[in-house]
Enzyme design. Structure first.
Site, PDB file in Angstrom:
ATOM      1  N   CYS A 171      38.081  46.944  39.892  1.00  0.00           N
ATOM      2  CA  CYS A 171      38.430  48.317  39.527  1.00  0.00           C
ATOM      3  C   CYS A 171      37.274  49.077  38.892  1.00  0.00           C
ATOM      4  CB  CYS A 171      39.612  48.293  38.579  1.00  0.00           C
ATOM      5  SG  CYS A 171      41.129  47.763  39.373  1.00  0.00           S
ATOM      6  N   GLU A 200      40.340  47.696  46.702  1.00  0.00           N
ATOM      7  CA  GLU A 200      41.778  47.971  46.542  1.00  0.00           C
ATOM      8  C   GLU A 200      42.106  49.446  46.792  1.00  0.00           C
ATOM      9  OE1 GLU A 200      43.327  46.330  42.894  1.00  0.00           O
ATOM     10  OE2 GLU A 200      43.206  44.311  43.722  1.00  0.00           O
ATOM     11  N   GLU A 260      33.354  40.476  37.756  1.00  0.00           N
ATOM     12  CA  GLU A 260      33.616  41.845  37.288  1.00  0.00           C
ATOM     13  C   GLU A 260      33.454  41.855  35.785  1.00  0.00           C
ATOM     14  OE1 GLU A 260      37.509  43.555  38.085  1.00  0.00           O
ATOM     15  OE2 GLU A 260      36.709  45.526  37.545  1.00  0.00           O
TER      16      GLU A 260
HETATM   17  O1  AHR Z   1      40.446  41.159  38.657  1.00  0.00           O
HETATM   18  C1  AHR Z   1      41.036  42.171  37.904  1.00  0.00           C
HETATM   19  C2  AHR Z   1      41.397  43.371  38.729  1.00  0.00           C
HETATM   20  O2  AHR Z   1      42.379  43.033  39.662  1.00  0.00           O
HETATM   21  C3  AHR Z   1      40.285  43.910  39.583  1.00  0.00           C
HETATM   22  O3  AHR Z   1      39.510  44.798  38.897  1.00  0.00           O
HETATM   23  C4  AHR Z   1      41.010  44.621  40.679  1.00  0.00           C
HETATM   24  O4  AHR Z   1      40.301  44.656  41.873  1.00  0.00           O
HETATM   25  C5  AHR Z   1      42.328  43.897  40.764  1.00  0.00           C
HETATM   26  O5  AHR Z   1      43.390  44.774  40.685  1.00  0.00           O
END
Ligand code: AHR
Length: 668
Positions: A237, A374, A43
């Site tokens: 996220c 999530e 990410e």
């Molecule tokens: O890994 C950091 C965050 O943790 C990610 O964006 C999310 O999916 C989780 O809440």
């Protein structure tokens, strides 16, 4: 890894408090271990993309940040224009003569926490430029060290001749004379002729696999060296966005880099105590590059797409943060078009044609697609119930992954799983960033087959890491619990088909979240203790599970006899049918060394094995942490252990030091 030290483990004299027997049954070959069993999750958090894996060294190269000169110093007659040739990135900069021979027009980029350059290496500068009034002009490009006490700040420089009224791309190579982590890039306007510049870029010539729009060599190499089986991207996220407008849109991340529009990055502002106002997503590292990287490191690509909802954490019940069910068509199209982009025929599909135009006519062989990250409860279930069947109608061959929300034990989780089962998801994504006590409590999580049933979706542990309370950094003391927990996953490989540690990357000067698997500064990387735990499992994945039990002091053998919530010795084993290897992982989370007799029954060996290669990761220094500058505090070491073999039965007298992971490989 350090070279073999040939230490016989059975000769190490260490005090042992309990007699333990680990029985591995090599006759009864169990469930296959999926090639996707151990993987990574990428990410763009902690400057993982721009300023990290993506090798671009210029920040705000297209002047599209809300503050168009963010990352730049300007001097002389510099003006911002907005009628450039790239539709989605219309800004460019006009450098006009200042009208006096001692006044110079110049723009200077700070890079990401400076620009890290190595002496003698080549850097490719590129720029789109024109001379608006016609004729020709000269730009001077300098890499500089502003803080030097030398007479001349220049580390290297090159001149670029620009000609004509039409925009053209110009490139030039700069070779800095010495290494410097905090260089700046100066672009000097022609003192006599007005010149327009756009998409000012600087890449090392040496990128991973040599791609021009490439990846930072040392950072990508750390991924290749892990040997991950699956690569989940691009979040997290950021897939959801703080609002739908700022969600990750894969269609914006493909095609010519100059025309990929800038997006916000929610990690710019999510935490006010770690605020990074210059953190945006250029999308220079986009879906084509993610697929290409997956292929190059040998991992299955696993994209995550938005389900029509912005982040539920950030928006609560705000209905505006989700699109109406009637407006879901664009999200359905995003899924179907992405599968076509990855796998389709360029002769018949526009997205597949784009892939081919970008240099990859062959399919990327996408097999998995996750929809939603999530997300929880009805708003999610209802939307997935609309999107998933539409995707399946067109692409029944793709395995769909749903989510059980951000927590791995709460009501949302318990409601999420049955809902995903009802929607016939192939896998369900669960997340657990938890402390050491949580991991101790859940060492039998996947042995429970009342909640996780024999049929139905398989588990994808999509984001997980052990965060000790108040110790949110990459200390070895937490990594040992990750190693122990992985025995629980390994022995349940029939149920858990994927597990991806998270987050993956972090820049030492730009992090929002820790622990993370790999850290870097502008010049070097560090592989954490958790990295080595993951790597040891990835390198020793095996092909099938072998039934394994542990017995303590003549107690009842069990897959895990350690009482819930306590420390102890944890073990699991696999066979690698291709390499003719039995691999036993043993983790001692106790504070003292333990001795254990490892019995392997039924190994069909042509010759009786006499030794095992043992790789150990010592995590006993609780606070020990690998970081750039001191990257090798915790490292695996290799040795040998004696194996006493009779026909079909081999025994190792193992001593497992305190807080240590050991991997025993026995060739047969
Ligand atoms: O890994 C950091 C965050 O943790 C990610 O964006 C999310 O999916 C989780 O809440």
């Amino acid at each position: 890894m350090r070279k073999l030290s040939f230490i016989l483990f059975c000769l190490i004299s260490l005090s042992a408090s309990a007699q333990m027997t680990i029985n591995v049954n090599a006759k009864k070959i169990g469930a296959p271990v999926q090639s996707t069993q151990w993987g990574i999750f990428f990410e763009d958090i902690n400057y993982a993309a721009d300023g990290g894996l993506y090798a671009e060294l210029v920040k705000n190269r297209s002047f599209e940040f809300p503050n168009p000169f963010c990352g730049w110093d300007i001097s002389g007659k510099v003006t911002l224009k907005d009628d450039g040739l790239f539709e989605r990135n219309p800004h460019y900069v006009r450098l006009a003569p200042s009208g006096h021979s001692d006044k110079h027009t110049m723009i200077e980029n700070h890079g990401f926490f400076g620009i890290g350059v190595k002496g003698g290496e080549e850097y490719r500068f590129s720029v789109w430029a024109r001379v608006p009034d016609g004729g020709s002009a000269k730009l001077w490009i300098d890499l500089v060290d502003n803080a030097t006490m030398d007479e001349d700040q220049k580390l290297g420089n090159v001149g670029v001749d620009i000609s004509g009224k039409d925009w053209q791309k110009y490139t030039a190579i700069i070779k800095p004379k010495r290494t410097f982590a905090k260089a700046h890039l100066r672009v000097w306007g022609d003192g006599k002729v007005t010149t327009d510049v756009e998409h000012v870029s600087l890449f090392p010539v040496k990128t991973y696999k040599g791609h021009e729009n490439g990846l930072r060599m040392d950072v990508a190499q750390a991924l290749e060296d892990l040997h991950p089986g699956v690569f989940r991207f691009p979040g997290g996220c950021i897939v959801e966005g703080t609002d739908l407008e700022t969600r990750y849109q894969w269609k914006h991340s493909v095609g010519p880099v100059e025309n990929r529009p800038l997006n916000e990055n929610r990690w710019h502002y999510t935490f006010t105590q770690r605020y990074f106002p210059d953190y945006f997503q250029s999308y220079g590292l986009g879906f084509f590059e993610y697929f290409q990287l997956s292929e190059e490191i040998g991992a299955e690509p696993l994209p995550v797409l938005n389900v029509g909802m912005a982040c539920q954490f950030q928006n609560g019940e705000n209905a505006h943060a989700a699109c109406t069910k009637e407006a879901l068509q664009q999200f359905i199209d995003d899924c179907i078009d992405l599968i076509d982009f990855a796998n389709g025929d360029p002769a018949t599909n526009q997205w597949a044609k784009l892939r081919a135009d970008m240099g990859h006519p062959a399919p990327f062989n996408l097999k998995f697609l996750a929809i939603g990250n999530e997300q929880w409860e009805k708003p999610y279930f209802d939307r997935l119930a609309i999107i998933a069947p539409e995707v399946r109608k067109v692409h029944p061959e793709i395995k769909l992954i749903g989510t059980s929300g951000p927590n791995a034990e709460d009501d949302h989780f318990h409601n999420g799983w049955p809902a995903m089962r009802a929607l016939k998801c192939d896998l369900v994504d669960e997340h657990y960033y938890r402390d050491i006590q949580w991991y101790k409590n859940w060492m039998n999580r996947y042995d429970d087959r009342t909640f996780y049933t024999k049929d139905g979706p398989r588990v994808f542990a999509g984001e997980w890491a052990c965060h000790d309370r108040g110790k949110k950094y990459n200390h070895a003391g937490a990594s040992i619990y990750e190693a122990a927990f992985m025995t629980n996953i390994e022995r349940n490989a029939d149920l858990v088909h994927m597990a991806t540690y998270a987050p993956l990357f972090s820049h030492v000067e730009g992090w929002q979240w820790r622990p993370d698997l790999i850290w870097y500064d502008n010049m070097s990387t560090a592989r954490t203790a958790s990295y080595y735990v993951q790597q040891l499992y990835m390198l020793n994945r095996g092909t099938n599970v072998l039934p394994t039990t542990v017995a303590i002091n003549d107690g009842k053998p069990s897959v895990n006899p350690v009482p819930k919530g306590e420390d102890g010795v944890f073990a699991s084993a696999v066979i690698d049918k291709e390499k003719n290897q039995v691999i036993v992982k043993v983790i001692n989370t106790l504070g003292e060394a333990q001795s254990a007799q490892i019995n392997i029954a039924g190994m069909k060996s042509k010759m009786l094995p006499t030794e095992a290669v043992v790789t150990s990761l010592d995590c006993s220094d609780y606070d020990a942490e690998n970081m750039p500058g001191k990257p090798e505090v915790v490292r695996p070491t290799q040795g040998k252990a004696a194996v006493v073999s009779a026909k079909n039965a081999s025994t190792i007298a193992a001593v497992i030091p305190a807080k240590t992971l050991q991997v025993y490989c026995i060739n047969f």
